[in-house]
Design a protein around this motif. Structure first.
Motif, mmCIF file in Angstrom:
data_model
loop_
_atom_site.group_PDB
_atom_site.id
_atom_site.type_symbol
_atom_site.label_atom_id
_atom_site.label_comp_id
_atom_site.label_asym_id
_atom_site.label_seq_id
_atom_site.Cartn_x
_atom_site.Cartn_y
_atom_site.Cartn_z
ATOM 1 N N THR A 115 5.526 -19.883 -30.412
ATOM 2 C CA THR A 115 6.710 -19.916 -29.562
ATOM 3 C C THR A 115 6.372 -20.547 -28.216
ATOM 4 O O THR A 115 5.471 -20.091 -27.514
ATOM 5 N N ARG A 160 14.719 -21.226 -35.405
ATOM 6 C CA ARG A 160 13.735 -21.224 -36.477
ATOM 7 C C ARG A 160 13.565 -19.804 -37.005
ATOM 8 O O ARG A 160 13.284 -18.882 -36.238
ATOM 9 N N ASP A 171 19.980 -21.077 -29.183
ATOM 10 C CA ASP A 171 19.078 -22.231 -29.257
ATOM 11 C C ASP A 171 17.721 -21.890 -28.649
ATOM 12 O O ASP A 171 17.641 -21.290 -27.571
ATOM 13 N N GLY A 172 16.663 -22.295 -29.355
ATOM 14 C CA GLY A 172 15.313 -22.064 -28.859
ATOM 15 C C GLY A 172 14.700 -20.768 -29.348
ATOM 16 O O GLY A 172 13.539 -20.491 -29.047
ATOM 17 N N ASP A 173 15.432 -19.984 -30.136
ATOM 18 C CA ASP A 173 14.878 -18.733 -30.651
ATOM 19 C C ASP A 173 13.939 -18.993 -31.824
ATOM 20 O O ASP A 173 14.203 -19.852 -32.680
ATOM 21 N N ARG A 174 12.855 -18.234 -31.850
ATOM 22 C CA ARG A 174 11.903 -18.250 -32.952
ATOM 23 C C ARG A 174 11.871 -16.838 -33.509
ATOM 24 O O ARG A 174 11.443 -15.906 -32.842
ATOM 25 N N ASP A 177 15.518 -26.640 -36.276
ATOM 26 C CA ASP A 177 14.784 -26.752 -35.012
ATOM 27 C C ASP A 177 15.474 -25.950 -33.908
ATOM 28 O O ASP A 177 14.832 -25.508 -32.960
ATOM 29 N N ARG A 178 16.766 -25.763 -34.054
ATOM 30 C CA ARG A 178 17.529 -25.027 -33.036
ATOM 31 C C ARG A 178 17.186 -23.532 -33.069
ATOM 32 O O ARG A 178 16.795 -22.954 -32.057
ATOM 33 N N ASP A 215 9.564 -22.340 -23.298
ATOM 34 C CA ASP A 215 11.017 -22.386 -23.108
ATOM 35 C C ASP A 215 11.771 -21.818 -24.305
ATOM 36 O O ASP A 215 12.987 -22.002 -24.418
ATOM 37 N N GLU A 216 11.045 -21.150 -25.190
ATOM 38 C CA GLU A 216 11.658 -20.569 -26.381
ATOM 39 C C GLU A 216 11.552 -19.048 -26.329
ATOM 40 O O GLU A 216 10.746 -18.498 -25.569
ATOM 41 N N ARG A 217 12.344 -18.363 -27.136
ATOM 42 C CA ARG A 217 12.365 -16.905 -27.124
ATOM 43 C C ARG A 217 11.889 -16.348 -28.461
ATOM 44 O O ARG A 217 12.308 -16.797 -29.521
#
Length: 470
Positions: free
Chosen positions: A362, A338, A444-447, A335-336, A365-367
């Protein structure tokens, strides 16, 4: 393979039989047929196929040590095993597949589906096989066994109890689909879409249309053509089907489609739509990521309905599919961070679809991070098509575009030229350099989408990233 005598096998493939040990012409063989000696077990048939890197004749001894009952060869090998000598072992396994399928089909139970298209063949094949296995014994290709070797090896797995054979037909030149489909004359032929995949080999998009239409021409008299109503090039193949008196079943999003989708939604947890056939509408919740996979699901459903499966059963079974195939929109990491590893194959159409899926799943708040490699077999169109992908990636506002490999450099140059800031896109000569960079870059938050053709090898980069960030 069904049980055949050595004499029957030899006759089917036009070979010269060389008996060994206690074998006679009447000895029955019913083992698996394979070109890889590592897969051979007791009673199996080893096909000594010459290759670019090595020659299968060098491994006949290995196959014998593992229990091979028979070797198909192009010259006699000094090994203690019965051998059938033929001019070309690839042609031989095709001839054997034709004979085996014809014998099983004569029993009246076997129904055959052929699938082709520039993209989506393997996913659709897996979806349809999942639907059909609940109805009866189903044989379908392992991975992308869709060429002159893989397709016949799949066909040879049928038994007297097989109810459905699902064949995947790929090609990079004219006549290949006609030859492969001609081995089995499918009851149902599915054409998914026509795009730029293999356009270099075919000589352009219109030539690709003619090649894919070979499947419609190969459908058994009285059979069914399942066609994509949303693709004008595929829809045009209805003329061939009508001239042959075939039934036509359409899938797509428009009202013309016999099986259609509406209310499409793509989320990080899957792909959702409402599927309608006739007067019945049902929600479909696919675990597989990507709006393009809804079209594959529609194709599989339409083929299943043509074989007598209910819409309710088809949808319920589709919802059990966890993964289209390894390295196809395969979700990895955590989840951190993906990782979406979709680097088994790539064409302009499939890369467009994958990039749009990345944008859809995405959150604010995700990149988004796109790791992109070369698309193969585009010939003279390669530079332009890679450049178009670079432009699309920037226009989708993907803030980090990682391009890997010299063949993909036009993609990088186009992204740099179109980009809004200097470090939007980065280029690395190989996957090791890219991996080292991404280990320090991802947060964290990267897709992260990893996408390339098989030959670029980025699927292994995706595996490494998935493990690193699991």
């Amino acid at each position: 393979m069904i049980a055949l005598s050595l004499a029957e096998i030899s006759a089917a493939i036009g070979g010269e039989l060389h008996l060994h040990g206690a074998h006679t012409a009447d000895t029955l063989v019913d083992g698996t047929v394979d070109t890889d000696s590592r897969n051979i077990g007791p009673g199996d048939v080893f096909v000594a196929k010459p290759g670019e890197a090595t020659d299968g004749h060098l491994f006949v001894g290995t196959a014998v040590a593992q229990g091979a009952a028979l070797a198909l060869v192009e010259h006699v090998v000094d090994e203690p095993v019965t051998q059938i000598v033929v001019p070309d072992v690839v042609t031989a396994i095709a001839d054997l597949a034709r004979e085996v399928v014809a014998r099983v089909r004569a029993g009246g139970q076997l129904q055959i589906v052929g699938i082709t298209g520039s993209n989506g063949k393997t996913t659709t094949k897996n979806m349809l096989a999942t639907i059909l296995r609940a109805e009866g014994e189903t044989v379908a290709p392992v991975g992308s066994y869709n060429n002159a070797v893989g397709a016949p090896l799949t066909m040879l797995r049928v038994t007297r109890d097989t109810r459905y054979l699902v064949c995947e037909f790929g090609a990079d030149a004219h006549g290949q689909i006609a030859r492969l489909a001609g081995l089995v004359t499918p009851d149902v032929g599915v054409v998914l879409m026509v795009g730029m995949a293999h356009a270099g080999g075919f000589g352009g998009i219109e030539a690709t249309v003619r090649a894919k239409s070979e499947l419609v021409s190969a459908i058994r008299d009285g059979g069914t053509a399942v066609l994509n109503a949303d693709d004008a090039r595929v829809a045009g193949m209805a003329t061939i089907a009508e001239e042959r008196g075939l039934a036509i079943r359409w899938f797509g999003e428009g009202e013309i489609a016999d099986v259609r989708a509406s209310g499409l939604e793509v989320t990080a947890s899957g792909t959702h739509a409402t599927v309608t056939a006739g007067e019945t509408s049902l929600p479909l919740h696919l675990k597989v990521l990507g709006s393009h996979h809804i079209k594959n699901a529609l194709a599989a459903t339409t083929a299943a309905l043509a074989l007598g499966v209910s819409l309710e059963d088809a949808v319920a079974r589709l919802e059990t599919v966890e993964l289209a195939e390894r390295w196809r929109m395969q979700v990895m990491g955590s989840d951190r961070v993906r990782i979406i590893n979709d680097a088994y194959n790539a064409s302009p159409d499939s890369v467009h679809a994958a990039l749009r899926t990345l944008a859809q799943i995405t959150g604010p708040d995700e990149r988004m991070v796109a790791v992109l490699g070369a698309m193969s077999e585009l010939g003279e169109y390669a530079v332009d098509e890679h450049a178009k992908i670079g432009l699309l990636a920037v226009r989708l506002r993907i803030p980090r575009i990682v391009v890997v490999g010299q063949e993909a450099r036009p993609l990088y140059l186009a992204a740099v030229a179109e980009g809004s800031w200097s470090d939007e896109a980065v280029f690395f000569a190989d996957a090791d350099e890219a991996f080292a960079y991404l280990q320090g870059e991802l947060r964290d938050g990267d897709r992260v989408l990893v996408k390339s053709s098989n030959s670029a090898g980025l699927r292994f980069l995706g595996d490494r990233l998935g493990e690193s960030f699991s």
